[in-house]
Design an enzyme around this catalytic site. Structure first.
Site, PDB file in Angstrom:
ATOM      1  N   CYS A 167       0.808  -1.227   0.000  1.00 11.72           N
ATOM      2  CA  CYS A 167       0.000   0.000   0.000  1.00 11.72           C
ATOM      3  C   CYS A 167       0.839   1.274   0.000  1.00 11.72           C
ATOM      4  O   CYS A 167       0.622   2.182  -0.808  1.00 11.72           O
ATOM      5  CB  CYS A 167      -0.980  -0.010   1.173  1.00 11.72           C
ATOM      6  SG  CYS A 167      -0.230   0.090   2.817  1.00 11.72           S
ATOM      7  N   HIS A 222      -2.569   1.293   6.924  1.00 10.61           N
ATOM      8  CA  HIS A 222      -2.945   1.209   5.510  1.00 10.61           C
ATOM      9  C   HIS A 222      -3.103   2.611   4.948  1.00 10.61           C
ATOM     10  O   HIS A 222      -3.431   3.557   5.680  1.00 10.61           O
ATOM     11  CB  HIS A 222      -4.241   0.423   5.333  1.00 10.61           C
ATOM     12  CG  HIS A 222      -4.535   0.087   3.904  1.00 10.61           C
ATOM     13  ND1 HIS A 222      -3.833  -0.866   3.205  1.00 10.61           N
ATOM     14  CD2 HIS A 222      -5.450   0.599   3.022  1.00 10.61           C
ATOM     15  CE1 HIS A 222      -4.304  -0.944   1.968  1.00 10.61           C
ATOM     16  NE2 HIS A 222      -5.285  -0.058   1.836  1.00 10.61           N
ATOM     17  N   HIS A 257      -5.687   1.956  -4.341  1.00 11.30           N
ATOM     18  CA  HIS A 257      -4.808   1.406  -3.303  1.00 11.30           C
ATOM     19  C   HIS A 257      -4.413  -0.023  -3.640  1.00 11.30           C
ATOM     20  O   HIS A 257      -5.017  -0.671  -4.502  1.00 11.30           O
ATOM     21  CB  HIS A 257      -5.489   1.465  -1.926  1.00 11.30           C
ATOM     22  CG  HIS A 257      -6.599   0.462  -1.747  1.00 11.30           C
ATOM     23  ND1 HIS A 257      -6.861  -0.157  -0.551  1.00 11.30           N
ATOM     24  CD2 HIS A 257      -7.525  -0.038  -2.616  1.00 11.30           C
ATOM     25  CE1 HIS A 257      -7.890  -0.977  -0.673  1.00 11.30           C
ATOM     26  NE2 HIS A 257      -8.310  -0.941  -1.917  1.00 11.30           N
TER      27      HIS A 257
END
Length: 363
Positions: A277, A325, A337
């Protein structure tokens, strides 16, 4: 009369028996009022999930938790790796400085040795004594100035030599400390890597034990949970009055990030074939000539925080309470993402996960 009366009574009895023996529905009114049967009436009581469905929900939550832990460990690994690279670069710089310092000390010592040899050739007399014995006033005056300059040069050389030796000691000490930091970061890396692999392996094992049909349903449950969270986020009015355009750098970062859609998630990866990510977001902003920290946690810690209502495309949305994240806002309530192992870089709802906050790389 009696016969006719008996016949009429018999007919009446037969008719009565016929009515009594008819099916029950025959007793219904000829034109009933339309009604909704109980089975067709919606009820507010939710359907109780079957044991199999409940088990799948539990498995989904457990897999999600494992991947969350893996993502946090990935951040720790990436941070340790980045620190190790930084320390290695510092070691290279210090090694170069040490070599230069040693060369300069050798040069200064050679100069000091040359002066000592020159004095020895003059019978060990200091410059002032030699001038007095020369007997030439002009030579004496010129020599005095030269002697002063020589003394200043010697003093400066000795000061520089002393400073060079101190610097060398400092460089050597710093190099030693950096080696210790590198070793400590390597230990951190090894632990984080082991933890990441363990969490991912556990999640993959859980998923692999499911039948194909259950795996497909698991994906549906995952998508349903994301859709429900996104709908709740949108209905909260979070996107009200958010219509800002991306900055020039933000447009470049967005173009890079969206061009990676479809590439697989691989923990610790920074492209070009796969990403995690924060590997995706950091590389996207690097492509926009705006370097940012490598990990989502450092992005949250170091970059300027922005209110959600001030958000614009290109900004980074940080997720979960541990900032484990990150996704890039693309507009219209969506992000791009790299989700998790087993998934690809994709577009999804910005509110599909727990939002911690928003940061802006190019404020």
């Amino acid at each position: 009369m009696n016969r006719r009366h008996c016949a009429a009574a018999a007919i009446t009895l037969v008719c009565a028996l016929a009515v009594l023996s008819a099916p029950a529905q025959a007793m219904a009114a000829p034109t009933p009022t339309p009604t909704t049967t109980p089975s067709a009436t919606p009820t507010s009581t939710p359907t109780t999930p079957s044991p199999a469905e409940k088990r799948l929900q539990e498995v989904r939550e457990e897999i999600e938790t494992l991947y969350r832990k893996a993502e946090a460990a990935t951040d720790a690994y990436n941070l340790a790796e980045g620190q190790a690279k930084k320390q290695s670069g510092e070691i290279v710089r210090l090694t170069r400085s040490i070599a230069e310092g040693q060369a300069r000390i050798a040069e200064l010592k050679d100069s000091a040795g040359a002066q000592a040899r020159e004095q020895y050739r003059n019978a060990g007399l200091p410059p002032g004594a030699q001038l007095v014995l020369s007997g030439d006033p002009d030579l004496f005056l010129d020599g005095v100035n030269q002697a002063k300059q020589g003394q200043q040069a010697t003093k400066g050389m000795l000061t520089e030599l002393e400073q060079a030796q101190e610097d060398l000691e400092t460089y050597t000490e710093d190099a030693g400390l950096n080696w210790e930091k590198i070793e400590a970061n390597r230990v951190k890396q090894a632990k984080a890597k082991k933890h990441v692999k363990a969490q991912i392996a556990a999640a993959e094992k859980l998923e692999s034990q499911l039948a194909k049909k259950e795996q497909a349903r698991l994906l549906e449950l995952e998508q349903d949970a994301a859709s429900t969270a996104q709908a709740a986020w949108l209905s909260s009015g979070a996107l009200k009055d958010i219509n800002r355009e991306a900055s020039p750098a933000g447009k470049k970062a967005l173009a890079f990030a969206t061009a990676q859609i479809g590439k697989p998630y691989v923990w610790g990866a920074e492209g070009p074939g796969s990403y995690d990510c924060s590997g995706l977001t950091s590389q996207a902003w690097a492509a926009a000539k705006q370097p940012i920290p490598r990990t989502s946690q450092e992005q949250w810690r170091q970059l300027p925080h922005i209110a959600i209502q001030d958000m614009r495309p290109g900004d980074l949305i940080i997720y979960h309470s541990d900032a484990s994240h990150v996704g890039m806002y693309v507009g219209d309530g969506s992000i791009v993402h790299a989700p998790r192992p087993g998934r690809q870089v994709a577009l999804t709802g910005a509110g599909s996960m727990e939002i911690l906050g928003v940061v802006r790389p190019d404020k």
